[in-house]
Write a protein that holds these residues in place. Structure first.
Motif, PDB file in Angstrom:
ATOM      1  N   ASN A  74       9.985   5.130  -9.412  1.00 10.07           N
ATOM      2  CA  ASN A  74       9.532   6.507  -9.650  1.00 10.07           C
ATOM      3  C   ASN A  74       8.745   7.051  -8.457  1.00 10.07           C
ATOM      4  O   ASN A  74       7.674   7.637  -8.611  1.00 10.07           O
ATOM      5  N   ALA A  75       9.279   6.837  -7.261  1.00 10.30           N
ATOM      6  CA  ALA A  75       8.572   7.236  -6.038  1.00 10.30           C
ATOM      7  C   ALA A  75       8.587   8.752  -5.877  1.00 10.30           C
ATOM      8  O   ALA A  75       9.486   9.444  -6.354  1.00 10.30           O
ATOM      9  N   ARG A  76       7.578   9.265  -5.156  1.00 12.76           N
ATOM     10  CA  ARG A  76       7.521  10.685  -4.821  1.00 12.76           C
ATOM     11  C   ARG A  76       8.215  10.979  -3.495  1.00 12.76           C
ATOM     12  O   ARG A  76       8.678  12.072  -3.261  1.00 12.76           O
ATOM     13  N   ILE A  77       8.248   9.968  -2.612  1.00 13.80           N
ATOM     14  CA  ILE A  77       8.919  10.101  -1.321  1.00 13.80           C
ATOM     15  C   ILE A  77       9.964   8.993  -1.227  1.00 13.80           C
ATOM     16  O   ILE A  77       9.631   7.808  -1.307  1.00 13.80           O
ATOM     17  N   ILE A  78      11.225   9.370  -1.075  1.00 13.54           N
ATOM     18  CA  ILE A  78      12.318   8.396  -1.008  1.00 13.54           C
ATOM     19  C   ILE A  78      13.098   8.630   0.277  1.00 13.54           C
ATOM     20  O   ILE A  78      13.528   9.759   0.558  1.00 13.54           O
ATOM     21  N   ALA A  79      13.264   7.578   1.052  1.00  5.20           N
ATOM     22  CA  ALA A  79      13.995   7.673   2.318  1.00  5.20           C
ATOM     23  C   ALA A  79      15.260   6.832   2.236  1.00  5.20           C
ATOM     24  O   ALA A  79      15.221   5.677   1.804  1.00  5.20           O
ATOM     25  N   PHE A  80      16.382   7.419   2.631  1.00  2.00           N
ATOM     26  CA  PHE A  80      17.673   6.741   2.665  1.00  2.00           C
ATOM     27  C   PHE A  80      18.083   6.545   4.113  1.00  2.00           C
ATOM     28  O   PHE A  80      18.157   7.506   4.880  1.00  2.00           O
ATOM     29  N   GLN A 123      28.298  -2.163  -3.668  1.00  2.00           N
ATOM     30  CA  GLN A 123      27.552  -2.337  -4.916  1.00  2.00           C
ATOM     31  C   GLN A 123      26.114  -2.774  -4.644  1.00  2.00           C
ATOM     32  O   GLN A 123      25.178  -2.325  -5.312  1.00  2.00           O
ATOM     33  N   GLN A 124      25.927  -3.649  -3.644  1.00  2.00           N
ATOM     34  CA  GLN A 124      24.570  -4.061  -3.285  1.00  2.00           C
ATOM     35  C   GLN A 124      23.743  -2.870  -2.813  1.00  2.00           C
ATOM     36  O   GLN A 124      22.554  -2.746  -3.135  1.00  2.00           O
ATOM     37  N   GLN A 125      24.389  -1.964  -2.060  1.00  2.60           N
ATOM     38  CA  GLN A 125      23.693  -0.769  -1.602  1.00  2.60           C
ATOM     39  C   GLN A 125      23.234   0.076  -2.792  1.00  2.60           C
ATOM     40  O   GLN A 125      22.119   0.599  -2.807  1.00  2.60           O
ATOM     41  N   MET A 126      24.058   0.193  -3.818  1.00  2.00           N
ATOM     42  CA  MET A 126      23.684   0.956  -5.002  1.00  2.00           C
ATOM     43  C   MET A 126      22.541   0.275  -5.762  1.00  2.00           C
ATOM     44  O   MET A 126      21.670   0.950  -6.329  1.00  2.00           O
ATOM     45  N   ILE A 127      22.495  -1.037  -5.769  1.00  5.10           N
ATOM     46  CA  ILE A 127      21.382  -1.752  -6.408  1.00  5.10           C
ATOM     47  C   ILE A 127      20.081  -1.468  -5.651  1.00  5.10           C
ATOM     48  O   ILE A 127      19.017  -1.268  -6.254  1.00  5.10           O
ATOM     49  N   GLU A 128      20.163  -1.430  -4.328  1.00  4.51           N
ATOM     50  CA  GLU A 128      18.985  -1.101  -3.511  1.00  4.51           C
ATOM     51  C   GLU A 128      18.479   0.301  -3.868  1.00  4.51           C
ATOM     52  O   GLU A 128      17.272   0.537  -3.992  1.00  4.51           O
ATOM     53  N   ILE A 129      19.396   1.232  -4.052  1.00  3.23           N
ATOM     54  CA  ILE A 129      19.020   2.600  -4.436  1.00  3.23           C
ATOM     55  C   ILE A 129      18.403   2.606  -5.826  1.00  3.23           C
ATOM     56  O   ILE A 129      17.396   3.274  -6.087  1.00  3.23           O
ATOM     57  N   GLY A 130      18.990   1.835  -6.743  1.00  3.14           N
ATOM     58  CA  GLY A 130      18.456   1.762  -8.105  1.00  3.14           C
ATOM     59  C   GLY A 130      17.048   1.234  -8.147  1.00  3.14           C
ATOM     60  O   GLY A 130      16.213   1.682  -8.961  1.00  3.14           O
ATOM     61  N   ARG A 131      16.744   0.272  -7.278  1.00  6.72           N
ATOM     62  CA  ARG A 131      15.382  -0.278  -7.244  1.00  6.72           C
ATOM     63  C   ARG A 131      14.374   0.796  -6.870  1.00  6.72           C
ATOM     64  O   ARG A 131      13.280   0.864  -7.441  1.00  6.72           O
ATOM     65  N   GLU A 187       0.834  -1.203   0.000  1.00  5.76           N
ATOM     66  CA  GLU A 187       0.000   0.000   0.000  1.00  5.76           C
ATOM     67  C   GLU A 187       0.873   1.260   0.000  1.00  5.76           C
ATOM     68  O   GLU A 187       0.548   2.251  -0.664  1.00  5.76           O
ATOM     69  N   ALA A 188       1.984   1.227   0.738  1.00  2.00           N
ATOM     70  CA  ALA A 188       2.884   2.378   0.763  1.00  2.00           C
ATOM     71  C   ALA A 188       3.539   2.586  -0.602  1.00  2.00           C
ATOM     72  O   ALA A 188       3.658   3.718  -1.084  1.00  2.00           O
ATOM     73  N   LEU A 189       3.942   1.494  -1.235  1.00  6.83           N
ATOM     74  CA  LEU A 189       4.535   1.600  -2.565  1.00  6.83           C
ATOM     75  C   LEU A 189       3.563   2.209  -3.565  1.00  6.83           C
ATOM     76  O   LEU A 189       3.946   3.017  -4.417  1.00  6.83           O
ATOM     77  N   ALA A 190       2.287   1.834  -3.440  1.00  5.15           N
ATOM     78  CA  ALA A 190       1.268   2.355  -4.350  1.00  5.15           C
ATOM     79  C   ALA A 190       1.101   3.865  -4.204  1.00  5.15           C
ATOM     80  O   ALA A 190       0.652   4.544  -5.142  1.00  5.15           O
ATOM     81  N   GLN A 191       1.460   4.401  -3.046  1.00  6.85           N
ATOM     82  CA  GLN A 191       1.378   5.845  -2.806  1.00  6.85           C
ATOM     83  C   GLN A 191       2.697   6.563  -3.121  1.00  6.85           C
ATOM     84  O   GLN A 191       2.861   7.738  -2.798  1.00  6.85           O
ATOM     85  N   GLY A 192       3.623   5.836  -3.770  1.00  7.45           N
ATOM     86  CA  GLY A 192       4.861   6.469  -4.202  1.00  7.45           C
ATOM     87  C   GLY A 192       5.913   6.610  -3.131  1.00  7.45           C
ATOM     88  O   GLY A 192       6.672   7.582  -3.123  1.00  7.45           O
ATOM     89  N   ILE A 193       5.996   5.625  -2.231  1.00  8.33           N
ATOM     90  CA  ILE A 193       6.973   5.673  -1.135  1.00  8.33           C
ATOM     91  C   ILE A 193       8.008   4.560  -1.324  1.00  8.33           C
ATOM     92  O   ILE A 193       7.643   3.397  -1.517  1.00  8.33           O
ATOM     93  N   ALA A 194       9.268   4.912  -1.262  1.00  9.31           N
ATOM     94  CA  ALA A 194      10.352   3.932  -1.376  1.00  9.31           C
ATOM     95  C   ALA A 194      11.340   4.156  -0.242  1.00  9.31           C
ATOM     96  O   ALA A 194      11.760   5.290   0.004  1.00  9.31           O
ATOM     97  N   ILE A 195      11.692   3.087   0.460  1.00  7.10           N
ATOM     98  CA  ILE A 195      12.627   3.158   1.584  1.00  7.10           C
ATOM     99  C   ILE A 195      13.860   2.324   1.251  1.00  7.10           C
ATOM    100  O   ILE A 195      13.737   1.163   0.847  1.00  7.10           O
ATOM    101  N   ILE A 196      15.038   2.907   1.399  1.00  6.83           N
ATOM    102  CA  ILE A 196      16.291   2.183   1.190  1.00  6.83           C
ATOM    103  C   ILE A 196      16.923   2.002   2.560  1.00  6.83           C
ATOM    104  O   ILE A 196      17.505   2.937   3.123  1.00  6.83           O
ATOM    105  N   TYR A 197      16.767   0.808   3.131  1.00  7.97           N
ATOM    106  CA  TYR A 197      17.221   0.545   4.491  1.00  7.97           C
ATOM    107  C   TYR A 197      18.723   0.297   4.531  1.00  7.97           C
ATOM    108  O   TYR A 197      19.334  -0.169   3.566  1.00  7.97           O
TER     109      TYR A 197
END
Length: 497
Positions: free
Chosen positions: A160-166, A147-155, A76-86
C-alpha cells in the motif's frame, strides 16, 4: 495539478571513480505517472536506489510531502510508503509465491504464520494482477520471468505504498500481462499515488505517462510537465545528445548457403517438431509472444536442454551438442534473456566477464593466464561497444542492465563464433545503445557470420531481420521473408487462433 508530493533537490551521488548523479532536481505530483528516461548508465536506476535507501547521497535532499528525508536503509524507505520494482528481480526463488508476496509482513496467529490468511491475501492480489492461474503455493523458481515480474509488482501493491517506482516493468511481460500492468498503473494514478516509470519504450511513455524527466550522463536534462509539446524525435535527441533518424538502420546484404539447419527438433517447450535454417550473412528472427517456445527451441539447438527428437546440422555436419560449452567450441554461442542468473557473474569484474570463455586463447599452454592480453581485450571491447564503466576491474553487478548486456556481447565477440544467438538482445536497453547493437549485428552479418535474434518486440524483428520464424504455443507456424513481414501479419500468426 496538485502540489508536488515528491521532490529531488540537488541530488548528487558519487562512487569510486564515477559521479553517478550530478545535482539532479525535479518534482513529481500525486496522481501522476512520471516517466524517467535516458540512456543506460544515465542515472535513472541510481536515483531510484536513492529513493529506496540503497544509495546514499553525497549532496542534496529528498523531500516527501513537504518533509526532508535521509534514508539509512530500505526499511526506512518502506516505512515512508516507498516501493521500488526493479528490472533485476529481488524475489526469493525457493519460497512460494504467497511467501514472496507477503515477505516482511507475513500474517501471524498465536505466534505462528497464518497460512490460510496468507493464501487468501495472495489469491486476492493475484486476481488484481490478472494472474489467477498461478497457484500461491508454487515456488517462484518454477514461474516464467514474466510471471516473476508480476509477483514483484504484486508485492509492492500489498505494501500500500504512496510512491511506487517501476524500472523497465514490461521488458519480460507477455501482451496480456502488459495490458494488466497498464490497468494497474491507471488505478494507482486514480488513487492519487506517485508513480515513477522507467522505460525505453516510447509508445508506453506517450500512452501511459503524464510527465517526463530526461537524464543524460548523470545530469538532469529536462522535465516536461505535460506531453503537449513533446514528441519522439525531441525525446531521443535530449536522451542521447544527438539526433537519431532511424534507430534500426537496416543494411541489406547478400546471403550464402545454410550454416545452421534444424530438422524436426522437439523437446521441452517445443511440442511440435520445428524445422528452419539460418544462412551465412543472415539476421534470422524468431518472433512470438512470451511462452511461445522461441528460447526453448534455441536452447535445444545449443545443447542447454536435451532434444527428444530431431537433428541439427552445422556447417554441413550432424551435431548433437551435450552442453552449451560444446556448442561454443564448435562456433555457436547464445546470449540468454535472463542476464542476471544466466549471463553474468555478478560479483566478478567487467574484464573477467568478457574474458571468462576466451582466455584459453590468451593463456600459455592453456594453463597460465595472460593478464596483459586479457586486460587489452577487455579495454578494446569496452571502447568499441561503449560500455559505461569506471574501468575493466569494476564489478559488473554495479553496472546498468544495458551495459551488462554489452559485456555479454563482448564475451562472444572475443570468441571464434559463426552463429550468434541473441535472446532479447535489447531488453532494457536505451535507444542509442539499441542502434549501436543493431549496427554491430549488421557488421557481423557482413563479415559472413550468422545471427539469430529472439525477440517479442514486433517492431524490432520486422525492422532488423532478413527472415522471421513465427512461433505460437510451442510450434513454428511460419517463416516470413522481410518484404512480407508486416506487423499485422506477424502478430496475426503469433496470436492464439
Amino acid at each position: 495539478m496538485s502540489e508536488s508530493y515528491l521532490r529531488f533537490d540537488g541530488i548528487s551521488v558519487e562512487f569510486p571513480g564515477v559521479r553517478a548523479l550530478d545535482n539532479v532536481s525535479f518534482e513529481a505530483h500525486a496522481g501522476e505517472v512520471h516517466a524517467l528516461m535516458g540512456e543506460n548508465g544515465a542515472g535513472k536506476s541510481t536515483l531510484l536506489k536513492v529513493l529506496s535507501g540503497v544509495n546514499k547521497v553525497t549532496a542534496g535532499a529528498l523531500w516527501i510531502n513537504g518533509e526532508r528525508h535521509v534514508f539509512a536503509n530500505e526499511r526506512e524507505a518502506l516505512a515512508q510508503g516507498i516501493a521500488i520494482i526493479y528490472q533485476e528481480l529481488t524475489l526469493s526463488p525457493n519460497l512460494s509465491v504467497a511467501e514472496n508476496l507477503l515477505l516482511g509482513q507475513l500474517p501471524q496467529k498465536n505466534g505462528f504464520i497464518d497460512r490460510r490468511t496468507m493464501r487468501e491475501s495472495a489469491i486476492s492480489v493475484l486476481r488484481d494482477l490478472g494472474e489467477q492461474g498461478i497457484d500461491p503455493a508454487t515456488k517462484v523458481r518454477d514461474l516464467s520471468i514474466g510471471q516473476q515480474q508480476m509477483i514483484e509488482i504484486g508485492r509492492a501493491l500489498l505494501r500500500n505504498a504512496r510512491i511506487i517506482a517501476f524500472d523497465e516493468p514490461t521488458s519480460s511481460l507477455s501482451v496480456q500481462e502488459i495490458r494488466n500492468l497498464k490497468r494497474i498503473v491507471q488505478r494507482l494514478r486514480d488513487e492519487g499515488k506517485v508513480v515513477l516509470y522507467v522505460t525505453h519504450r516510447m509508445d508506453e511513455v506517450f500512452e501511459m505517462c503524464d510527465a517526463i524527466t530526461v537524464f543524460r550522463d548523470g545530469k538532469h536534462i529536462s522535465t516536461h510537465p505535460t506531453l503537449e509539446h513533446i514528441d519522439h524525435d525531441l525525446l531521443v535527441s535530449e536522451m542521447v545528445g544527438r539526433e537519431i533518424a532511424d534507430v534500426y538502420g537496416y543494411r541489406s546484404r547478400e546471403h550464402g548457403g545454410a550454416v545452421l539447419e534444424v530438422k524436426d527438433l522437439k523437446g521441452p517447450g517445443v511440442r511440435v517438431p520445428a524445422s528452419f535454417e539460418v544462412r551465412q550473412g543472415e539476421v534470422f528472427g524468431l518472433f512470438g509472444l512470451v511462452g511461445a517456445g522461441r528460447s526453448e527451441l534455441l536452447r535445444l539447438v545449443c545443447g542447454a536442454v536435451s532434444a527428444e527428437e530431431g537433428a541439427v546440422h552445422f556447417k554441413g555436419e550432424a551435431c548433437q551438442f551435450a552442453s552449451p560449452r560444446e556448442a561454443i567450441y564448435a562456433g555457436i554461442a547464445m546470449c540468454p534473456e535472463d542476464r542476471k542468473s544466466q549471463g553474468i557473474f555478478a560479483i566478478a569484474s567487467v574484464a573477467d566477464n568478457i574474458n571468462i570463455s576466451c582466455r584459453r586463447f590468451f593463456s600459455r599452454w592453456k594453463v597460465f593466464r595472460n593478464a596483459t592480453r586479457e586486460k587489452d581485450n577487455a579495454q578494446d571491447y569496452i571502447r568499441r561497444l561503449r560500455i559505461k564503466t569506471p574501468g575493466p576491474e569494476t564489478r559488473i553487478g554495479t553496472l546498468s542492465g544495458g551495459n551488462q548486456q554489452k559485456a555479454i556481447l563482448a564475451r562472444w565477440l572475443s570468441e571464434d563464433i559463426d552463429v550468434f544467438v541473441m535472446d532479447e538482445p535489447t531488453r532494457g536497453i536505451d535507444v542509442g545503445a539499441r542502434r549501436d547493437i543493431y549496427s554491430l549485428l549488421y557488421d557481423l552479418a557482413e563479415q559472413g557470420k550468422s545471427v539469430v535474434v529472439i525477440s517479442s518486440d514486433l517492431a524490432e524483428v520486422s525492422s532488423i531481420c532478413d527472415r522471421i520464424g513465427v512461433m505460437r504455443d510451442g510450434e513454428m507456424v511460419d517463416i516470413v521473408p522481410r518484404d512480407q513481414a508486416t506487423p499485422e501479419r506477424l502478430l496475426g500468426l503469433a496470436l492464439p487462433a
